[in-house]
Write a protein that holds these residues in place. Sequence first.
Motif, PDB file in Angstrom:
ATOM      1  N   GLY A  68       0.855  -1.048   0.039  1.00 57.88           N
ATOM      2  CA  GLY A  68      -0.077  -0.140   0.171  1.00 57.88           C
ATOM      3  C   GLY A  68       0.716   1.396  -0.101  1.00 57.88           C
ATOM      4  N   ALA A  69       2.241   0.982  -0.072  1.00 62.43           N
ATOM      5  CA  ALA A  69       3.146   2.324  -0.372  1.00 62.43           C
ATOM      6  C   ALA A  69       3.525   2.339  -1.676  1.00 62.43           C
ATOM      7  N   GLY A  70       3.206   3.309  -2.148  1.00 63.58           N
ATOM      8  CA  GLY A  70       3.659   3.428  -3.760  1.00 63.58           C
ATOM      9  C   GLY A  70       4.777   4.535  -3.695  1.00 63.58           C
ATOM     10  N   VAL A  71       5.246   5.225  -2.447  1.00 63.44           N
ATOM     11  CA  VAL A  71       6.271   6.359  -2.323  1.00 63.44           C
ATOM     12  C   VAL A  71       7.764   5.701  -2.678  1.00 63.44           C
ATOM     13  N   LYS A  72       8.514   6.811  -3.058  1.00 62.54           N
ATOM     14  CA  LYS A  72      10.006   6.341  -3.016  1.00 62.54           C
ATOM     15  C   LYS A  72      10.397   6.066  -1.721  1.00 62.54           C
ATOM     16  N   THR A  73      11.339   5.234  -1.694  1.00 59.05           N
ATOM     17  CA  THR A  73      12.040   4.711  -0.333  1.00 59.05           C
ATOM     18  C   THR A  73      13.507   4.969  -0.108  1.00 59.05           C
ATOM     19  N   ASN A  74      13.934   5.194   0.808  1.00 60.89           N
ATOM     20  CA  ASN A  74      15.474   5.315   1.027  1.00 60.89           C
ATOM     21  C   ASN A  74      15.716   4.394   2.284  1.00 60.89           C
ATOM     22  N   LEU A  75      16.876   3.588   2.033  1.00 54.94           N
ATOM     23  CA  LEU A  75      17.252   2.658   3.019  1.00 54.94           C
ATOM     24  C   LEU A  75      18.529   3.304   3.983  1.00 54.94           C
ATOM     25  N   LEU A  76      18.694   3.646   5.038  1.00 56.80           N
ATOM     26  CA  LEU A  76      19.664   3.997   5.543  1.00 56.80           C
ATOM     27  C   LEU A  76      20.093   3.015   6.552  1.00 56.80           C
ATOM     28  N   PHE A  77      21.766   2.941   6.347  1.00 61.73           N
ATOM     29  CA  PHE A  77      22.547   2.138   7.179  1.00 61.73           C
ATOM     30  C   PHE A  77      23.546   3.064   7.954  1.00 61.73           C
ATOM     31  N   PHE A  78      23.709   2.595   9.057  1.00 60.43           N
ATOM     32  CA  PHE A  78      24.804   3.314  10.058  1.00 60.43           C
ATOM     33  C   PHE A  78      25.968   2.352  10.573  1.00 60.43           C
ATOM     34  N   THR A  79      27.061   3.040  10.606  1.00 61.83           N
ATOM     35  CA  THR A  79      28.114   2.257  11.478  1.00 61.83           C
ATOM     36  C   THR A  79      28.061   2.225  12.690  1.00 61.83           C
ATOM     37  N   LYS A  80      27.774   1.229  13.587  1.00 66.07           N
ATOM     38  CA  LYS A  80      27.795   1.393  14.939  1.00 66.07           C
ATOM     39  C   LYS A  80      29.316   1.818  15.603  1.00 66.07           C
ATOM     40  N   GLY A  81      29.221   2.567  16.447  1.00 60.32           N
ATOM     41  CA  GLY A  81      30.497   3.212  17.251  1.00 60.32           C
ATOM     42  C   GLY A  81      31.191   4.275  16.488  1.00 60.32           C
ATOM     43  N   LYS A  82      30.983   4.781  15.281  1.00 60.32           N
ATOM     44  CA  LYS A  82      31.916   5.529  14.404  1.00 60.32           C
ATOM     45  C   LYS A  82      31.100   6.814  14.083  1.00 60.32           C
ATOM     46  N   PRO A  83      31.560   8.009  14.353  1.00 62.34           N
ATOM     47  CA  PRO A  83      30.878   9.068  13.774  1.00 62.34           C
ATOM     48  C   PRO A  83      30.688   9.179  12.182  1.00 62.34           C
TER      49      PRO A  83
END
Length: 103
Positions: free
Chosen positions: A15-30
């Motif tokens: 039911g979601a036809g919108v554009k999607t971005n996946l975000l991945f972070f590295t734990k413990g690092k700025p």
Amino acid sequence: MVIVSLPSGVFSSAGAGVKTNLLFFTKGKPTERIWYYDLSDVKVTKKQPLTLERFDEFFRLLPDRSDSGHSWTIGRQEIEASKFDLKAVNPNVKVNRGRADSR
């Protein structure tokens, strides 16, 4: 940090036809650099789903965060200057007569 920009329609069955971005972070690092990978030019429908094969280049480039026609890197200073706007705007795509073309 890694941002993967997916095309609209990827989650249309939910039911979601919108554009999607996946975000991945590295734990413990700025976060000093953000690597983007853009799949937003892929047309996704029920008969043409987003398949794992579309991610072949992504997985090949991911270990080194290499740049390509679909990927680019932005430094933390650029993100701060844009008031933390993380929108995935592919600098490798030129606009030609109202439509976007890959270089």
